[in-house]
Write an enzyme that holds these catalytic residues in place. Structure first.
Site, mmCIF file in Angstrom:
data_model
loop_
_atom_site.group_PDB
_atom_site.id
_atom_site.type_symbol
_atom_site.label_atom_id
_atom_site.label_comp_id
_atom_site.label_asym_id
_atom_site.label_seq_id
_atom_site.Cartn_x
_atom_site.Cartn_y
_atom_site.Cartn_z
ATOM 1 N NE ARG A 63 7.325 -0.286 9.953
ATOM 2 C CZ ARG A 63 6.099 -0.350 9.454
ATOM 3 N NH1 ARG A 63 5.835 0.162 8.271
ATOM 4 N NH2 ARG A 63 5.129 -0.926 10.127
ATOM 5 N NE ARG A 100 3.130 -4.730 11.506
ATOM 6 C CZ ARG A 100 4.074 -4.454 10.607
ATOM 7 N NH1 ARG A 100 5.258 -5.015 10.688
ATOM 8 N NH2 ARG A 100 3.824 -3.628 9.630
ATOM 9 N NE ARG A 117 7.672 -2.731 5.623
ATOM 10 C CZ ARG A 117 6.373 -2.759 5.806
ATOM 11 N NH1 ARG A 117 5.557 -2.450 4.822
ATOM 12 N NH2 ARG A 117 5.876 -3.141 6.961
ATOM 13 N NE ARG A 171 -3.152 -1.272 10.882
ATOM 14 C CZ ARG A 171 -2.160 -0.695 10.197
ATOM 15 N NH1 ARG A 171 -2.297 0.512 9.708
ATOM 16 N NH2 ARG A 171 -1.051 -1.352 9.986
ATOM 17 C CE LYS A 205 -2.059 -0.811 3.958
ATOM 18 N NZ LYS A 205 -1.316 -1.992 4.447
HETATM 19 P P1 AMP Z 1 1.852 0.538 9.377
HETATM 20 O O1 AMP Z 1 2.986 1.440 9.078
HETATM 21 O O2 AMP Z 1 0.586 0.935 8.664
HETATM 22 O O3 AMP Z 1 2.173 -0.920 9.174
HETATM 23 O O4 AMP Z 1 1.535 0.716 10.945
HETATM 24 C C1 AMP Z 1 2.495 0.386 11.938
HETATM 25 C C2 AMP Z 1 1.813 0.249 13.281
HETATM 26 O O5 AMP Z 1 1.210 1.501 13.640
HETATM 27 C C3 AMP Z 1 0.690 -0.770 13.345
HETATM 28 O O6 AMP Z 1 1.147 -2.081 13.565
HETATM 29 C C4 AMP Z 1 -0.140 -0.221 14.504
HETATM 30 O O7 AMP Z 1 0.465 -0.531 15.745
HETATM 31 C C5 AMP Z 1 -0.033 1.279 14.288
HETATM 32 N N1 AMP Z 1 -1.128 1.805 13.423
HETATM 33 C C6 AMP Z 1 -1.016 2.328 12.162
HETATM 34 N N2 AMP Z 1 -2.207 2.702 11.692
HETATM 35 C C7 AMP Z 1 -3.101 2.406 12.658
HETATM 36 C C8 AMP Z 1 -4.507 2.533 12.779
HETATM 37 N N3 AMP Z 1 -5.260 3.033 11.772
HETATM 38 N N4 AMP Z 1 -5.085 2.123 13.929
HETATM 39 C C9 AMP Z 1 -4.372 1.624 14.951
HETATM 40 N N5 AMP Z 1 -3.039 1.444 14.906
HETATM 41 C C10 AMP Z 1 -2.406 1.836 13.774
#
Ligand code: AMP
Length: 215
Positions: free
Chosen positions: A161, A172, A127, A88, A13
């Protein structure tokens, strides 16, 4: 155009959002990036988000909504945006509906990025993100081209990360299955959902994405 990207971690994404934002001249709004920036800045919201992020769980809905609300109020989001990583869960989708109703704009399209789980794990473990410009690379499939300069100076300075380790990735993916997948029905029922095969060559995925947005 207001677009939501839906898909498991590692489904591409963020990479595709970065490609599309130049073409559509709308910003990528990644709640993961907003949360990581809040943490780096040591803000109270960032500190509260820390534990959930490190364990691979979801940060509480109110914290994420607060960050999103601030971000969508910025001038560059007026023409539209690509939401990457939000909503989410169903409560967040409902909160997004309310927020967009306040702003008097609708969600135009929701694109679901489909990638098999084995491929997701491979992608996430490869990544790497540039510390300076946030651009995402993959050591297996798309390392920075030789000689490419980071727009913020020098070489891209890559880091992995902390939540891209295997144990956290498994959690996740489980969170995605349990909490995020119901959104497929949520947006499908409204006729907004378009599915794309998000495997294979990056350019091929971008082409499928463009077609899905035009459908
Ligand atoms: P991402 O970069 O989208 O993979 O997000 C990394 C982490 O940030 C996730 O594993 C969650 O802990 C948190 N996170 C990101 N977006 C959300 C969301 N919309 N709601 C809750 N936690 C989020």
């Amino acid at each position: 155009m207001r677009i939501v990207f839906l898909g498991a971690p590692g489904s591409g994404k963020g990479t595709q959002a970065q490609r599309l934002m130049q073409e559509y001249r709308i910003p990528q709004v990644s709640t993961g990036d907003l949360l990581r920036a809040a943490r780096k800045a040591g803000s109270p919201l960032g500190l509260k988000a820390q534990a959930a992020m490190d364990s691979g769980g979801l940060v509480s809905d109110d914290i994420v909504l607060e960050l999103l609300r601030e971000r969508l109020a910025q001038a560059d989001a007026r023409r539209g945006f690509i939401l990457d990583g939000y909503p989410r869960n169903v409560a967040q989708a409902q909160a997004l509906d309310r927020l967009l109703a306040e702003l008097q704009v609708p969600v135009d399209r929701v694109v679901l990025f489909e990638v098999p789980n084995v491929e997701l794990v491979r992608r996430i473990s490869g990544r790497r993100t540039c510390r300076k410009c946030n651009k995402v690379f993959n050591v297996f499939s798309s390392p920075p081209p030789a000689g490419e300069r980071c727009p913020n100076g020098g070489e891209h300075d890559l880091e992995q990360r902390a939540d891209d380790t295997e144990a956290v990735v498994v959690k996740r993916l489980k969170v995605y299955d349990e909490q995020t997948k119901p959104l497929i029905t949520f947006y499908g029922d409204r006729g907004l959902l378009r599915r794309i095969d998000a495997t294979g060559d990056l350019d091929a995925v971008t082409t499928r994405l463009r077609e899905a947005l035009a459908r």
